[in-house]
Design a protein around this motif. Structure first.
Motif, PDB file in Angstrom:
ATOM      1  N   GLN A   1       0.822  -1.209   0.000  1.00  0.00           N
ATOM      2  CA  GLN A   1       0.000   0.000   0.000  1.00  0.00           C
ATOM      3  C   GLN A   1       0.858   1.262   0.000  1.00  0.00           C
ATOM      4  N   GLN A   2       2.007   1.189   0.644  1.00  0.00           N
ATOM      5  CA  GLN A   2       2.892   2.344   0.726  1.00  0.00           C
ATOM      6  C   GLN A   2       3.435   2.738  -0.651  1.00  0.00           C
ATOM      7  N   HIS A   3       3.681   1.758  -1.499  1.00  0.00           N
ATOM      8  CA  HIS A   3       4.274   2.030  -2.806  1.00  0.00           C
ATOM      9  C   HIS A   3       3.267   2.012  -3.957  1.00  0.00           C
ATOM     10  N   LEU A   4       2.099   1.452  -3.703  1.00  0.00           N
ATOM     11  CA  LEU A   4       1.055   1.391  -4.727  1.00  0.00           C
ATOM     12  C   LEU A   4      -0.216   1.988  -4.137  1.00  0.00           C
ATOM     13  N   SER A   5      -0.439   3.255  -4.388  1.00  0.00           N
ATOM     14  CA  SER A   5      -1.529   3.986  -3.727  1.00  0.00           C
ATOM     15  C   SER A   5      -2.917   3.427  -4.029  1.00  0.00           C
ATOM     16  N   HIS A   6      -3.091   2.766  -5.148  1.00  0.00           N
ATOM     17  CA  HIS A   6      -4.409   2.238  -5.522  1.00  0.00           C
ATOM     18  C   HIS A   6      -4.659   0.825  -4.953  1.00  0.00           C
ATOM     19  N   VAL A   7      -3.712   0.286  -4.206  1.00  0.00           N
ATOM     20  CA  VAL A   7      -3.846  -1.066  -3.671  1.00  0.00           C
ATOM     21  C   VAL A   7      -4.306  -1.020  -2.219  1.00  0.00           C
ATOM     22  N   GLN A   8      -5.305  -1.829  -1.909  1.00  0.00           N
ATOM     23  CA  GLN A   8      -5.815  -1.981  -0.541  1.00  0.00           C
ATOM     24  C   GLN A   8      -5.538  -3.422  -0.109  1.00  0.00           C
ATOM     25  N   VAL A   9      -4.833  -3.606   1.005  1.00  0.00           N
ATOM     26  CA  VAL A   9      -4.468  -4.940   1.469  1.00  0.00           C
ATOM     27  C   VAL A   9      -5.169  -5.248   2.784  1.00  0.00           C
ATOM     28  N   SER A  10      -5.797  -6.396   2.842  1.00  0.00           N
ATOM     29  CA  SER A  10      -6.381  -6.911   4.084  1.00  0.00           C
ATOM     30  C   SER A  10      -5.699  -8.225   4.397  1.00  0.00           C
ATOM     31  N   ILE A  11      -5.199  -8.356   5.606  1.00  0.00           N
ATOM     32  CA  ILE A  11      -4.494  -9.569   6.005  1.00  0.00           C
ATOM     33  C   ILE A  11      -5.422 -10.429   6.837  1.00  0.00           C
ATOM     34  N   LYS A  12      -5.432 -11.711   6.535  1.00  0.00           N
ATOM     35  CA  LYS A  12      -6.283 -12.646   7.262  1.00  0.00           C
ATOM     36  C   LYS A  12      -5.419 -13.823   7.711  1.00  0.00           C
ATOM     37  N   ASN A  13      -5.246 -13.975   9.024  1.00  0.00           N
ATOM     38  CA  ASN A  13      -4.524 -15.129   9.562  1.00  0.00           C
ATOM     39  C   ASN A  13      -5.524 -16.248   9.815  1.00  0.00           C
ATOM     40  N   VAL A  14      -5.228 -17.416   9.290  1.00  0.00           N
ATOM     41  CA  VAL A  14      -6.108 -18.564   9.477  1.00  0.00           C
ATOM     42  C   VAL A  14      -5.266 -19.777   9.858  1.00  0.00           C
ATOM     43  N   PRO A  15      -5.859 -20.743  10.571  1.00  0.00           N
ATOM     44  CA  PRO A  15      -5.124 -21.974  10.879  1.00  0.00           C
ATOM     45  C   PRO A  15      -4.772 -22.707   9.590  1.00  0.00           C
ATOM     46  N   ASP A  16      -3.772 -23.581   9.658  1.00  0.00           N
ATOM     47  CA  ASP A  16      -3.286 -24.270   8.464  1.00  0.00           C
ATOM     48  C   ASP A  16      -4.403 -24.990   7.720  1.00  0.00           C
ATOM     49  N   LYS A  17      -5.280 -25.670   8.427  1.00  0.00           N
ATOM     50  CA  LYS A  17      -6.366 -26.403   7.773  1.00  0.00           C
ATOM     51  C   LYS A  17      -7.259 -25.437   6.980  1.00  0.00           C
ATOM     52  N   GLY A  18      -7.574 -24.293   7.574  1.00  0.00           N
ATOM     53  CA  GLY A  18      -8.374 -23.294   6.883  1.00  0.00           C
ATOM     54  C   GLY A  18      -7.639 -22.703   5.696  1.00  0.00           C
ATOM     55  N   LEU A  19      -6.327 -22.501   5.848  1.00  0.00           N
ATOM     56  CA  LEU A  19      -5.513 -21.958   4.761  1.00  0.00           C
ATOM     57  C   LEU A  19      -5.526 -22.906   3.570  1.00  0.00           C
ATOM     58  N   GLN A  20      -5.348 -24.187   3.827  1.00  0.00           N
ATOM     59  CA  GLN A  20      -5.329 -25.162   2.733  1.00  0.00           C
ATOM     60  C   GLN A  20      -6.667 -25.177   1.994  1.00  0.00           C
ATOM     61  N   SER A  21      -7.747 -25.034   2.735  1.00  0.00           N
ATOM     62  CA  SER A  21      -9.073 -24.998   2.116  1.00  0.00           C
ATOM     63  C   SER A  21      -9.237 -23.765   1.229  1.00  0.00           C
ATOM     64  N   LEU A  22      -8.797 -22.610   1.735  1.00  0.00           N
ATOM     65  CA  LEU A  22      -8.879 -21.371   0.949  1.00  0.00           C
ATOM     66  C   LEU A  22      -8.009 -21.471  -0.305  1.00  0.00           C
ATOM     67  N   LYS A  23      -6.798 -22.000  -0.144  1.00  0.00           N
ATOM     68  CA  LYS A  23      -5.885 -22.102  -1.279  1.00  0.00           C
ATOM     69  C   LYS A  23      -6.391 -23.072  -2.334  1.00  0.00           C
ATOM     70  N   SER A  24      -6.850 -24.239  -1.900  1.00  0.00           N
ATOM     71  CA  SER A  24      -7.310 -25.223  -2.880  1.00  0.00           C
ATOM     72  C   SER A  24      -8.581 -24.752  -3.591  1.00  0.00           C
ATOM     73  N   GLY A  25      -9.359 -23.900  -2.932  1.00  0.00           N
ATOM     74  CA  GLY A  25     -10.562 -23.353  -3.558  1.00  0.00           C
ATOM     75  C   GLY A  25     -10.304 -22.079  -4.340  1.00  0.00           C
ATOM     76  N   GLY A  26      -9.049 -21.599  -4.340  1.00  0.00           N
ATOM     77  CA  GLY A  26      -8.707 -20.378  -5.066  1.00  0.00           C
ATOM     78  C   GLY A  26      -9.355 -19.140  -4.476  1.00  0.00           C
ATOM     79  N   LYS A  27      -9.624 -19.149  -3.182  1.00  0.00           N
ATOM     80  CA  LYS A  27     -10.331 -18.037  -2.530  1.00  0.00           C
ATOM     81  C   LYS A  27      -9.342 -17.077  -1.873  1.00  0.00           C
ATOM     82  N   PHE A  28      -8.506 -16.479  -2.686  1.00  0.00           N
ATOM     83  CA  PHE A  28      -7.538 -15.497  -2.214  1.00  0.00           C
ATOM     84  C   PHE A  28      -7.059 -14.675  -3.409  1.00  0.00           C
ATOM     85  N   ALA A  29      -6.568 -13.490  -3.133  1.00  0.00           N
ATOM     86  CA  ALA A  29      -6.004 -12.658  -4.188  1.00  0.00           C
ATOM     87  C   ALA A  29      -4.479 -12.751  -4.192  1.00  0.00           C
ATOM     88  N   LEU A  30      -3.909 -12.942  -3.000  1.00  0.00           N
ATOM     89  CA  LEU A  30      -2.456 -13.030  -2.855  1.00  0.00           C
ATOM     90  C   LEU A  30      -2.182 -13.916  -1.658  1.00  0.00           C
TER      91      LEU A  30
END
Length: 134
Positions: free
Chosen positions: A2-31
Motif C-alpha cells: 500500500q505504501q508504494h502502490l496507492s491504488h492497492v488496498q491490502v487486508s491480512i487474514k490469519n487462518v489456521p493451516d487447515k483453513g488456509l489449505q481450504s482457501l488455497k485449494s478453492g482459489g479463494k484469495f487474491a495473494l
C-alpha cells in the motif's frame, strides 16, 4: 504494498493451516504467501508446480505457452534443449508475473575437517546419521 502502490488496498487474514489449505485449494484469495521446498536438484521441481495441470498450483496460474515449454522440456532427450526450454519457461513465467519470489532457503554449516561420513545431498539436505570423527 500500500505504501508504494496507492491504488492497492491490502487486508491480512490469519487462518489456521487447515483453513488456509481450504482457501488455497478453492482459489479463494487474491495473494498468498507459501513456500515450496525442492526434493531434487533441478529447476523443473519449481517450474513444474506452476503448470496449469499441477495439483499444487494453488494460484491457478494458467499460461498455454508456459505449459507447452515445460511439456517440451520433459519430452526432449537432448540436455541442451531441456535447459533451453526451462530458460524460456522461466522467462515466460516472470513476464506473466505468475509469482514473486521473496526469499530462498539457504543453510550454511561450519564443519570440522575431522568429521567424516556426512552425506551432502544435491537437494540441500545434509545427513549426519552416519557421521563420525576421525
Amino acid at each position: 504494498m500500500q505504501q508504494h502502490l496507492s491504488h492497492v488496498q491490502v487486508s491480512i487474514k490469519n487462518v489456521p493451516d487447515k483453513g488456509l489449505q481450504s482457501l488455497k485449494s478453492g482459489g479463494k484469495f487474491a495473494l498468498s504467501q507459501w513456500y515450496w521446498l525442492a526434493d531434487f536438484a533441478d529447476p523443473i521441481n519449481y517450474l513444474g508446480v506452476l503448470q496449469s495441470t499441477n495439483s499444487m498450483n494453488s494460484g491457478q496460474f494458467n499460461d498455454k505457452t508456459y505449459d507447452r515449454l515445460l511439456t517440451q522440456a520433459n519430452q526432449t532427450s537432448s540436455q541442451t534443449q531441456y535447459w533451453q526450454y526451462l530458460r524460456k519457461a522461466a522467462k515466460r513465467l516472470h513476464s506473466q508475473a505468475g509469482l514473486i519470489p521473496l526469499y530462498y532457503v539457504r543453510e550454511t554449516h561450519l564443519v570440522n575437517h575431522k568429521l567424516k561420513g556426512v552425506a551432502y545431498h544435491v537437494a540441500g539436505e545434509t545427513d549426519y546419521t552416519r557421521a563420525y570423527f576421525k
